[in-house]
Design an enzyme around this catalytic site. Structure first.
Site, PDB file in Angstrom:
ATOM      1  N   ASP A 116      -7.679 -61.079  69.729  1.00 30.38           N
ATOM      2  CA  ASP A 116      -8.316 -61.280  70.916  1.00 30.38           C
ATOM      3  C   ASP A 116      -7.690 -61.277  72.252  1.00 30.38           C
ATOM      4  O   ASP A 116      -6.771 -61.670  72.523  1.00 30.38           O
ATOM      5  CB  ASP A 116      -9.516 -61.919  70.491  1.00 30.38           C
ATOM      6  N   LYS A 117      -8.270 -60.653  73.218  1.00 25.76           N
ATOM      7  CA  LYS A 117      -8.561 -60.230  75.156  1.00 25.76           C
ATOM      8  C   LYS A 117      -9.525 -60.995  75.704  1.00 25.76           C
ATOM      9  O   LYS A 117     -10.969 -60.403  75.042  1.00 25.76           O
ATOM     10  CB  LYS A 117      -7.460 -59.508  75.318  1.00 25.76           C
ATOM     11  N   HIS A 118      -9.586 -61.528  76.719  1.00 29.32           N
ATOM     12  CA  HIS A 118     -10.794 -62.202  77.310  1.00 29.32           C
ATOM     13  C   HIS A 118      -9.733 -62.080  78.954  1.00 29.32           C
ATOM     14  O   HIS A 118      -9.154 -62.677  79.015  1.00 29.32           O
ATOM     15  CB  HIS A 118     -11.162 -63.661  76.770  1.00 29.32           C
ATOM     16  N   SER A 119     -11.378 -61.316  79.625  1.00 30.23           N
ATOM     17  CA  SER A 119     -10.662 -61.896  80.761  1.00 30.23           C
ATOM     18  C   SER A 119     -12.323 -62.486  81.883  1.00 30.23           C
ATOM     19  O   SER A 119     -13.417 -62.466  81.554  1.00 30.23           O
ATOM     20  CB  SER A 119     -11.155 -59.993  81.378  1.00 30.23           C
ATOM     21  N   THR A 156     -18.837 -56.314  80.269  1.00 32.50           N
ATOM     22  CA  THR A 156     -18.465 -55.982  78.873  1.00 32.50           C
ATOM     23  C   THR A 156     -19.760 -55.345  77.708  1.00 32.50           C
ATOM     24  O   THR A 156     -19.659 -54.549  77.734  1.00 32.50           O
ATOM     25  CB  THR A 156     -17.317 -56.337  77.990  1.00 32.50           C
ATOM     26  N   ARG A 204     -23.574 -76.214  84.203  1.00 32.23           N
ATOM     27  CA  ARG A 204     -22.241 -76.354  84.929  1.00 32.23           C
ATOM     28  C   ARG A 204     -23.194 -75.707  86.114  1.00 32.23           C
ATOM     29  O   ARG A 204     -22.546 -75.498  87.583  1.00 32.23           O
ATOM     30  CB  ARG A 204     -21.037 -75.881  84.507  1.00 32.23           C
ATOM     31  N   SER A 219     -14.608 -74.089  78.136  1.00 29.32           N
ATOM     32  CA  SER A 219     -15.422 -72.760  78.108  1.00 29.32           C
ATOM     33  C   SER A 219     -14.887 -71.818  76.959  1.00 29.32           C
ATOM     34  O   SER A 219     -15.596 -71.341  76.128  1.00 29.32           O
ATOM     35  CB  SER A 219     -16.210 -73.320  79.532  1.00 29.32           C
ATOM     36  N   LYS A 223     -14.972 -70.763  72.636  1.00 31.55           N
ATOM     37  CA  LYS A 223     -15.321 -68.888  71.510  1.00 31.55           C
ATOM     38  C   LYS A 223     -14.460 -68.634  71.393  1.00 31.55           C
ATOM     39  O   LYS A 223     -14.954 -68.275  70.296  1.00 31.55           O
ATOM     40  CB  LYS A 223     -16.180 -68.350  72.866  1.00 31.55           C
ATOM     41  N   LYS A 224     -13.291 -68.642  71.337  1.00 28.64           N
ATOM     42  CA  LYS A 224     -12.243 -67.743  71.179  1.00 28.64           C
ATOM     43  C   LYS A 224     -11.634 -69.195  69.691  1.00 28.64           C
ATOM     44  O   LYS A 224     -11.396 -67.775  68.958  1.00 28.64           O
ATOM     45  CB  LYS A 224     -10.738 -68.413  71.734  1.00 28.64           C
TER      46      LYS A 224
END
Length: 487
Positions: A116-119, A156, A204, A219, A223-224
């Site tokens: 997976d990828k996250h930005s 996204t 937060r 955080s 989730k990953k």
């Protein structure tokens, strides 16, 4: 993150939220201590002490089961923000948040393929729309859990929902079906996945603790972790339109993500990428979908293609599917040039609620036909270059802020968006312009741009006397886990 303190010792100086320490060596473990009450945990961290794994589990459990009061949650978050956490504390917090809800489970045979990828968020950042199907076409399984727009940055999920019928809510069983038949899915975070993160994130947001490095790290990674991945690549943005203005600040987060990922047994690499200019030449939901499809045609802006192939190449290498990053990048590029990524995207759209005929027309049509199939804005307005010069920069932040005002972003949770609102850059960085040349086309639903909006947009165009030049790649640096070296 801060150094630990022993009970009774002077409290250490508060650390900046971006500092990471490794913690002090400890002796052999003794019998498990009695669980501490929340006020005691808050006091310990407030005074610079170190929370044990059990302490952290107890705090997260109280957050999820409702026994922690809002004031106690806020106090603990502020204590963490001011005193920091060491690497082991942050690993424990991430793990506890990940285990606060349902875990996603996949067939054992998929393990090496799960990536997976996250930005961290940007302007014009439609990489996920292209990268997920491109990786699927390379044989990967991509259970991508994405988010919505936050502030001036695009989301996204919002982009995909501009396609009529697209459904971001998918059950774990539906996600597995998508991975079996397509190889990828792009979905929203279920309330059953890492519920502690949702509660702490909201807290937060209203307690001035958003910029805490351990809280950001936990955080993102919690989730990953629930996705049970083989490898993850983080796209950490820096620049005027990013969370972190400087590359050095972004590097601190990148190193924390890689280090905590290693502590969780997850191979994480973090790319540092510039976010001063928009990525690509389109900003706005439907316009970015169109540009993503253009990239999957083997065309489109070179900076978008470059980032997609480099991030994908790093993931394929990190997960052991290719020998080098360059080989991985070439494989990703081939899926764009041969249309296989676009084919996966079409199948993903159809399985996530889009009418199969519309999905087929979008993926096989010309750019003009695609534009007619997606929601558009009522009006277009072009801005002209105010002088001769070379395009030194198109500042992403003022551009995004104006589009947000025009309806491309939300001012409060749940607010509806105007998917057709956006902007097309008619020029590239490094290009020579003559005065009066159109450089920006704005798509809007309002009767016209206001004078302040027009002024802000004109201020986004930075011209210089330089000779024309090739625009640099946004890709600046790759931070790798300890077991890998650059290839």
């Amino acid at each position: 993150m801060a150094a630990p303190a022993t009970p009774g010792s002077p409290a250490p100086t508060p650390a900046a939220p971006g500092k990471l320490s490794q913690g002090a060596p400890r002796g052999p473990p003794g019998p498990p201590p009695e669980p501490k009450q929340l006020p005691e945990l808050i006091r310990l961290k407030r005074d610079g002490g170190r929370l044990s794994e059990g302490d952290i589990r107890g705090f997260v459990s109280a957050v999820v089961n409702g026994s922690a009061q809002g004031t106690q949650i806020g106090a603990m978050l502020m204590a963490i923000r001011l005193r920091g956490m060491d690497l082991e504390e942050t690993v424990a917090l991430t793990q506890a948040m990940a285990k606060s809800g349902q875990q996603l489970e996949w067939p054992e045979a998929w393990h090496q393929q799960l990536v997976d990828k996250h930005s961290t968020g940007g302007v014009g950042d439609k990489v996920s729309l292209v990268l997920a199907p491109a990786l699927a076409a390379c044989g990967c399984k991509v259970p991508m859990i994405s988010g919505r727009g936050l502030g001036h940055t695009g989301g996204t999920l919002d982009k995909l929902e501009s396609i009529p019928g697209f459904t971001v809510i998918q059950s774990p069983e539906q996600m597995q079906g998508l991975l079996e038949q397509v190889g990828c899915c792009i979905v929203g975070q279920s309330k059953k996945l890492a519920p502690a993160d949702g509660i702490l994130y909201e807290a937060r947001d209203v307690t001035a603790t958003v910029d805490s490095l351990p809280l950001i790290t936990a955080s993102i990674l919690s989730k990953k972790v629930v996705e049970n991945l083989s490898a993850l690549v983080m796209d950490v943005k820096f620049g005027e339109a990013a969370v972190f203005p400087s590359q050095a600040e972004a590097r601190e987060l990148a190193r924390a993500l890689v280090g905590v990922g290693a502590g969780l047994g997850l191979r994480v690499a973090a790319a540092l990428t510039a976010m001063d200019n928009p990525l690509g030449r389109s900003v706005g939901h439907t316009l970015e979908v169109e540009e993503a499809l253009l990239c999957m045609d083997g065309e489109g802006p070179p900076d978008l293609r470059d980032l997609v192939t480099k991030l994908g190449g790093a993931l394929l290498w990190l997960s052991g599917q290719v020998e080098t990053q360059a080989e991985g990048a070439a494989r990703v590029a081939a899926t764009l040039d041969h249309g296989s990524a676009r084919g996966r995207f079409e199948r993903m759209l159809a399985m996530q609620g889009v009418d199969p005929g519309l999905a087929r027309a979008l993926c096989s049509g010309t750019p003009a036909q695609r534009h007619q199939l997606l929601p558009g804005a009522r009006k277009q307005e072009e801005l002209l270059a105010p002088a001769d010069g070379t395009v030194e920069q198109v500042r992403a932040l003022p551009l995004a802020r104006v589009l947000h005002e025009l309806g491309a972003g939300r001012n409060r949770a749940g607010e509806s968006l105007r998917p057709g609102v956006g902007a097309e850059l008619l020029v590239s960085v490094g290009q020579r312009l003559r005065r009066g040349t159109p450089w920006l086309r704005v798509h809007l639903d309002a009767p016209a741009l206001s004078d302040p909006q027009r002024c802000a947009l004109q201020g986004a165009l930075v011209l210089s006397d330089r000779a024309p030049f090739a625009a640099p790649s946004p890709f600046a640096e790759l931070i790798l886990p300890p077991t890998h070296t650059q290839q």
